[in-house]
Design an enzyme around this catalytic site. Structure first.
Site, PDB file in Angstrom:
ATOM      1  N   ASP A 510      26.420  30.813  41.513  1.00  0.00           N
ATOM      2  CA  ASP A 510      27.387  30.982  40.425  1.00  0.00           C
ATOM      3  C   ASP A 510      26.988  32.223  39.614  1.00  0.00           C
ATOM      4  O   ASP A 510      25.904  32.784  39.807  1.00  0.00           O
ATOM      5  CB  ASP A 510      27.351  29.722  39.554  1.00  0.00           C
ATOM      6  CG  ASP A 510      28.558  29.572  38.653  1.00  0.00           C
ATOM      7  OD1 ASP A 510      29.521  30.347  38.805  1.00  0.00           O
ATOM      8  OD2 ASP A 510      28.541  28.663  37.804  1.00  0.00           O
ATOM      9  N   GLU A 513      28.752  37.718  39.491  1.00  0.00           N
ATOM     10  CA  GLU A 513      29.649  38.890  39.465  1.00  0.00           C
ATOM     11  C   GLU A 513      28.886  40.225  39.316  1.00  0.00           C
ATOM     12  O   GLU A 513      29.404  41.217  39.828  1.00  0.00           O
ATOM     13  CB  GLU A 513      30.675  38.745  38.325  1.00  0.00           C
ATOM     14  CG  GLU A 513      31.661  37.619  38.541  1.00  0.00           C
ATOM     15  CD  GLU A 513      31.056  36.234  38.347  1.00  0.00           C
ATOM     16  OE1 GLU A 513      31.512  35.291  39.021  1.00  0.00           O
ATOM     17  OE2 GLU A 513      30.110  36.099  37.553  1.00  0.00           O
ATOM     18  N   ASP A 586      36.657  29.288  36.896  1.00  0.00           N
ATOM     19  CA  ASP A 586      36.789  28.426  35.717  1.00  0.00           C
ATOM     20  C   ASP A 586      38.239  28.262  35.286  1.00  0.00           C
ATOM     21  O   ASP A 586      38.703  28.869  34.312  1.00  0.00           O
ATOM     22  CB  ASP A 586      35.955  29.000  34.564  1.00  0.00           C
ATOM     23  CG  ASP A 586      34.462  29.017  34.893  1.00  0.00           C
ATOM     24  OD1 ASP A 586      34.074  28.375  35.881  1.00  0.00           O
ATOM     25  OD2 ASP A 586      33.698  29.674  34.167  1.00  0.00           O
TER      26      ASP A 586
END
Length: 913
Positions: A510, A513, A586
Site C-alpha cells: 500500500d 505511489e 480509497d
C-alpha cells in the site's frame, strides 16, 4: 521534520483537502507545450540521412526553430506492432528510458524500405501494413490495406525540450542552444523552466526543462478506452483546454467521481475501437504524463461543382490524441489489431500477461483497518463459520506491526502470530499482511539500519537519505528501482528472516505511489534522486511497480520457486499484471462509487490488468445495508473480491446488519464460490492468451455499435452478462442484451430472451440480472465449502445454454491451485465441453496436460431444449452406456440431470434422445 517522530500521525494526514492536488493549469510543462503550439513550430525529417537496418529505419528530424537534430527510429515488431523512438541525437547526458517493463525478447520483423528524400515507405513482410514517412513537415501515416489508420504529428504537436547546461555553469561553458529559456526572468518562472512553484513547494530542476509531446490522429475512430487510473467513464471523454487526463500516481483519499486527476496507478496505454478494427497506442514513459483527446465527428458536405451523382462526400470522424510527458524520450508502440483479441495479445507480448493467481485469491477476502488483535481475528474467523459464509483470506493492516515497522508484530496484540496462522491453516484459509515502502527512521529497527548502512534509500538532491512523513512518522523510502534493493527486499520474506511468518502469509503493498504526507501533492519531491542518479520525476509512475515486483519475487523465493505468490498493490504501471492484483483504492461508501467501480474495473481489464477489484462496501464511511448488499452482489462477479473499511467506521462483517441482510450477503458470496471453476478457467486464459476476465460488451460484440459506450453492465468471460444494481430501491432495471442473433438465459429463472434489444427485468434485493449466453457451457461447483481449500474434490455441475442452432461449447481448466507445476511439469487438466446434435461430449482440450482429479460431474442442466427427450444415456470411454434419470420443465425448456458420476478428467458423452 524531526517533530514528526514524536507527533501522532492520523488518517487526517492522508485525508487532505483536494486543493493540494494540481490541475493542468498548475503544471508547467503543460503550459509550455500549449504555449509553444501557438507558435506553430514545424519539424522536418532529413530522409536523405536515413539509415536502414533489416528491422528498422533511422533518420534525423530537425526543428526550424532550434536547428538541433533529433533522431527518430521506426522498428517493425512481431505480431503487427510498430515502434517509434525519438531522442536527442547528442544529449548533454543520457535521457531516461523506461527499463524492466517490456519483454526483453521482443522479436523484430524485416521492413522493406522504399522512397526518396521527400517520403519513405516501410512495409512489413506481409505487405498489409505500411509506414509512410513524409519529410516536410515531418509526419508518419500508418496505413493498412491502403487506408490510413493512424497519423503521427499530422497536427504538428511534436515537442522536445533539449537538455541544457544549468544556469550557473553557462558562463564558464558557453551554450548557444536556442530554447524557451531565452525569455525574461518573470516568464521563466511562469513557464517553470528551472524552478516550479506550487503552494509552499519549489521544485528545483537540475536538468532544466525536458518535456516531450506528440499527437496521433486516429482515422474513423470515436470510441477510445484505457489510460487508467481515473474515477471516470469507461469510454474516454473529449478534453477541454486545462482538462487533460493526468497520469501521475497519487494518494487521493476519497477521490472524486468523474474527475480526470491521476490516482494510484498509471498505464499509459490507450485503445481505439470501431466496427472492423481495434488499435492500441502504448506510450512508454514513467514521468508525469497528460493526455488530451478531441473527436472530430464525421461530416457530410455537398460538392458544388460536381454533377448530382457525386454531390455528397463524407469525411470520416477522427479522434486526435495528444500525449505530453514531463521528461524522458518519446517511445511509443503502435498496436494494429485488427481485433480486440489481437490488440490484447499484442500488448501482452510487449508487457507480459496476467500472472496465474493461486486459487484461494479468487475467493472472498475479509479486511479492515484494523483487526485489533489475535482474539479479534479468531472471533471474525469463527463468525464466518457460525453464519455459514465462505471466505478464504483474513487481512491485517498497519496496526498489526510494532510502531508501523513492517516485518514486525505488535507484541501485545499479536503475541503469537504463528499460532494465529495455524488456526487459519486448520480452516484452510490464508493471511495477508501489509508492507509499505516507507521505513521508519529508527536506528534500532533492523530493516532501517540495514538499508541505511547499504545506501538503499532514495536520496535527496544533497546526497543524504530522503526523509518524509508517513504512518510511522519520519520515514525513509526504499529505492526499489535499484536491483540490489529489490534483491535484498525479496530476501526479507524468507521464513527465518520474517519472524512469525508462515507459508500461508501473503502480501499487500500500500502507499506505494509513493505516499509522502505533507509532501508536494502528498508524494515524493520530484528532485529526489534514485539509483543511477536519476531524478524521481523521470520514473515516478513506476515506483510502485518495482515494489510489487520485489514482493512477488520474495514470495516465490521463499518457497524455493515452487509456489505462486499473491501480492495486491495500490500503485501500478504497464506490466504490473505480471506480479499480482490491484484495486481502485480509497473509495467511499456511496452509491456513486459502486456505480463508477464498474467502468474503472473495465478500463483496468482492457489495459492488461485482469486481476482487479474495488473495496466492497466502500472504504470510507458507513454503508447502509442495502448498499452493502448491492456491493457484495456486484463484487461476487468481479475478479478481485475483498471487503474493506477504514478505521473509525462501524464494524461491517456480513452478519452485523440483521438476519435478512446476512442471508442476502451469504447468498452473494456463495454464488461466487459456485462460479470459481469458471473464474479460474478465465484466469488461465488471461494468463495464457491475454483475454480479460471482466470484459466490456464491445470486446465480445465488436461490430455492435450499441455496445461501444455501455458501462453499467459487462461480460464475465464470454458466457455471462452481469448488470449490477447501482441505485437504491430499484425494482425494475433496463438490461441491454447484445447480438441480434444471440439468445440469453436468465441465470435464476432460466427465462429465455432474444438478443439485440433492451429488456426490463424486475429485481428484488435478493437478485441482480445475470444472463448466460446461448452457446456456452458454464462449469460450476455444486457444493460450496468453508473456503476454496475445502472444495478441491467437490463435484462439478455443467450449465449448458443452447444457441439458436442448438449447440454450446465451454471449457474447464484445473490444476493444484497453488504451485508452478502447471507450468514446469504440465500438471493440469484442460477439458472442452461441446453440445452438438443432441450429444454433450467431454474431451481433452490440451493433450500436454496431466493432472489426477477425483472430481466428478454430478449435475448437468441444459437450457433451451425445445422438447422433452424420450431418453438420456451416458457413454463412457470404455464403451459402457447406461440410462440417466432426468427431469424436464416445459415452461422453461430446461432439462436437468442429477446424481451422475462422470469423471471430469475422462472422455465421455451424454446422448439426449
Amino acid at each position: 521534520m524531526e517533530a514528526a517522530e514524536k507527533e501522532e500521525i492520523s488518517v487526517e494526514d492522508e485525508a487532505v483537502d483536494k486543493t493540494i492536488f494540481k490541475d493542468c493549469g498548475k503544471i508547467a510543462f503543460y503550459r509550455r507545450q500549449k504555449q509553444q503550439l501557438t507558435k506553430n513550430t514545424t519539424y522536418q525529417a532529413l530522409l536523405g540521412s536515413v539509415d536502414t537496418e533489416q528491422d528498422s529505419a533511422r533518420f534525423q528530424i530537425i526543428s526550424e526553430a532550434t536547428k538541433i537534430p533529433l533522431v527518430a527510429e521506426v522498428y517493425g515488431i512481431e505480431k503487427d506492432i510498430f515502434r517509434l523512438k525519438i531522442n536527442e541525437e547528442t544529449p548533454l547526458k543520457p535521457r531516461y528510458e523506461v527499463p524492466d517493463v517490456i519483454n526483453s525478447k521482443l522479436g523484430t520483423v524485416r521492413l522493406v524500405c522504399s522512397g526518396d528524400t521527400g517520403s519513405l515507405i516501410l512495409t512489413d513482410r506481409k505487405g498489409d501494413l505500411k509506414c509512410h514517412i513524409s519529410a516536410n513537415p515531418f509526419k508518419i501515416d500508418l496505413v493498412s490495406k491502403n487506408e490510413a489508420v493512424i497519423s503521427i504529428n499530422s497536427l504538428g504537436q511534436l515537442y522536445f525540450e533539449h537538455l541544457q547546461v544549468p544556469h550557473k555553469q553557462r558562463a564558464t561553458k558557453g551554450n548557444g542552444q536556442n530554447t524557451p529559456a531565452a525569455t525574461s526572468q518573470e516568464n521563466q518562472e511562469d513557464l517553470g523552466l528551472w524552478e516550479e512553484k506550487f503552494g509552499k513547494f519549489v521544485d528545483v530542476k537540475a536538468n532544466g526543462p525536458s518535456s516531450v509531446g506528440l499527437d496521433f490522429s486516429l482515422h474513423g475512430f470515436e470510441h477510445l478506452y484505457g489510460i487508467p487510473q481515473h474515477a471516470e467513464s469507461h469510454q474516454l471523454k473529449n478534453t477541454r483546454d486545462g482538462d487533460a487526463y493526468r497520469l501521475y500516481n497519487l494518494d487521493v483519499y476519497g477521490y472524486q467521481v468523474h474527475d480526470k486527476i491521476g490516482i494510484y496507478g498509471s498505464v499509459p496505454y490507450l485503445l481505439a475501437h470501431k466496427q472492423g478494427r481495434t488499435i492500441g497506442i502504448f506510450w512508454l514513459n514513467a514521468s508525469e504524463t497528460l493526455v488530451e483527446i478531441n473527436t472530430e465527428p464525421a461530416v457530410e458536405y455537398t460538392l458544388t461543382q460536381m454533377g448530382p451523382a457525386a454531390a455528397k462526400q463524407k469525411v470520416r470522424c477522427r479522434t486526435d490524441v495528444h500525449w505530453m510527458s514531463e521528461s524522458g524520450i518519446i517511445d511509443v508502440f503502435l498496436l494494429t489489431g485488427p481485433t480486440p483479441a489481437d490488440v490484447f495479445k499484442q500488448y501482452s507480448y510487449i508487457t507480459g500477461t496476467q500472472a496465474m493467481p493461486p486459487l484461494f485469491s479468487l475467493g472472498y477476502h475479509q479486511c479492515r483497518w484494523n483487526y485489533e488483535d489475535e482474539q479479534d481475528v479468531k472471533a471474525v474467523d469463527a463468525g464466518f463459520d457460525e453464519h455459514d459464509i465462505p471466505y478464504d483470506v483474513m487481512w491485517l493492516d498497519i496496526e498489526h506491526t510494532e510502531d508501523k515497522k513492517y516485518f514486525t508484530w505488535d507484541k501485545k496484540r499479536f503475541a503469537n502470530p504463528k499460532r494465529m496462522q495455524e488456526l487459519l491453516r486448520s480452516k484452510k484459509r490464508k493471511l495477508v499482511v501489509i508492507s509499505d515502502p516507507h521505513i521508519k527512521v529508527d536506528p534500532d529497527y533492523t530493516i532501517y539500519a540495514q538499508a541505511k548502512e547499504q545506501g538503499f534509500f532514495v536520496k535527496n538532491p544533497e546526497g543524504g537519505d530522503f526523509e518524509g512523513v508517513c504512518w510511522p512518522g519520519l520515514s525513509s523510502y526504499l529505492d526499489f528501482t535499484n536491483p540490489k534493493v529489490r534483491e535484498w527486499y525479496s530476501s526479507l520474506f524468507a521464513f527465518p528472516v520474517y519472524q512469525g511468518s508462515t507459508d500461508i502469509l501473503f502480501l499487500w503493498n500500500d502507499m506505494n505511489e509513493p505516499s509522502v504526507f505533507r509532501g508536494p501533492e502528498l508524494t515524493m519531491h520530484k528532485s529526489a534522486v534514485h539509483y543511477g542518479n536519476w531524478e524521481h520525476r523521470e520514473l515516478h509512475n513506476i515506483y510502485g511497480f518495482y515494489q510489487q515486483m520485489a514482493t512477488a519475487e520474495g514470495l516465490i523465493q521463499r518457497s524455493k520457486g515452487k509456489e505462486r505468490p499473491f501480492v495486491l498493490s495500490r500503485s501500478f504501471f504497464a506490466g504490473s499484471q505480471k506480479y499480482g492484483a490491484v484495486w481502485t483504492g480509497d473509495n467511499t461508501a456511496e452509491w456513486s462509487y459502486l456505480k463508477i467501480s464498474i467502468p474503472m474495473l473495465l478500463t483496468l481489464s482492457v489495459s492488461g490488468i485482469s486481476f482487479c477489484g474495488a473495496d466492497v462496501g466502500g472504504f470510507i464511511g458507513n454503508p447502509e445495508a442495502e448498499l452493502l448488499v448491492r456491493w457484495y452482489q456486484a463484487g461476487a462477479y468481479q475478479p478481485f473480491f475483498r471487503g474493506h473499511a477504514t478505521m473509525n467506521t462501524k464494524r461491517r462483517e456480513p452478519w452485523l446488519f440483521g438476519e435478512e441482510y446476512t442471508q442476502l450477503i451469504r447468498e452473494a458470496i456463495r454464488q461466487r464460490y459456485t462460479l470459481l471453476p469458471y473464474l479460474y478457467s478465465l484466469f488461465y486464459h488471461a494468463h495464457m492468451s491475454s483475454q480479460p476476465v471482466m470484459r466490456p460488451l464491445w470486446v465480445e460484440f465488436p461490430d455492435d455499435l450499441e455496445t461501444f459506450a455501455v458501462e453499467d453492465e459487462y461480460m464475465l468471460g464470454s458466457a455471462l452478462l452481469v448488470h449490477p444494481v447501482t441505485d437504491p430501491q430499484t425494482a425494475m432495471i433496463d438490461v441491454f442484451l447484445p447480438g441480434s442473433d444471440e439468445v440469453w438465459y436468465d441465470s435464476k429463472t432460466f427465462a429465455y430472451w432474444k438478443g439485440g434489444c433492451t429488456v426490463k427485468i424486475p429485481v428484488t434485493l435478493a437478485t441482480i440480472p445475470v444472463f448466460q449466453r446461448g452457446g456456452s457451457v458454464l462449469p460450476v461447483k455444486t457444493i460450496v465449502g468453508k473456503s476454496t481449500g475445502w472444495m478441491a474434490d467437490s463435484p462439478y455441475g455443467l450449465r449448458v445454454a443452447l444457441s439458436t442452432q442448438g449447440s454450446a461449447v465451454g471449457e474447464l481448466y484445473l490444476d493444484d491451485g497453488h504451485s508452478f507445476q502447471y507450468l514446469h511439469q504440465d500438471q493440469f487438466l484442460h477439458r472442452k465441453f461441446l453440445f452438438c446434435s443432441s450429444v454433450l461430449t467431454n474431451r481433452c482440450a490440451d493433450e500436454k496436460g496431466h493432472y489426477p482429479s477425483k472430481c466428478i460431474v454430478e449435475q448437468i442442466m441444459v437450457l433451451g431444449l425445445k422438447k422433452k427427450p424420450s431418453s438420456v444415456t451416458t457413454h463412457l470411454s470404455d464403451g459402457r452406456a447406461q440410462p440417466a434419470a432426468f427431469t424436464y420443465c416445459a415452461e422453461t425448456s430446461a432439462l436437468r440431470l442429477e446424481k451422475l458420476s462422470l469423471r471430469v478428467g475422462e472422455d465421455w458423452e451424454v446422448h439426449v434422445g
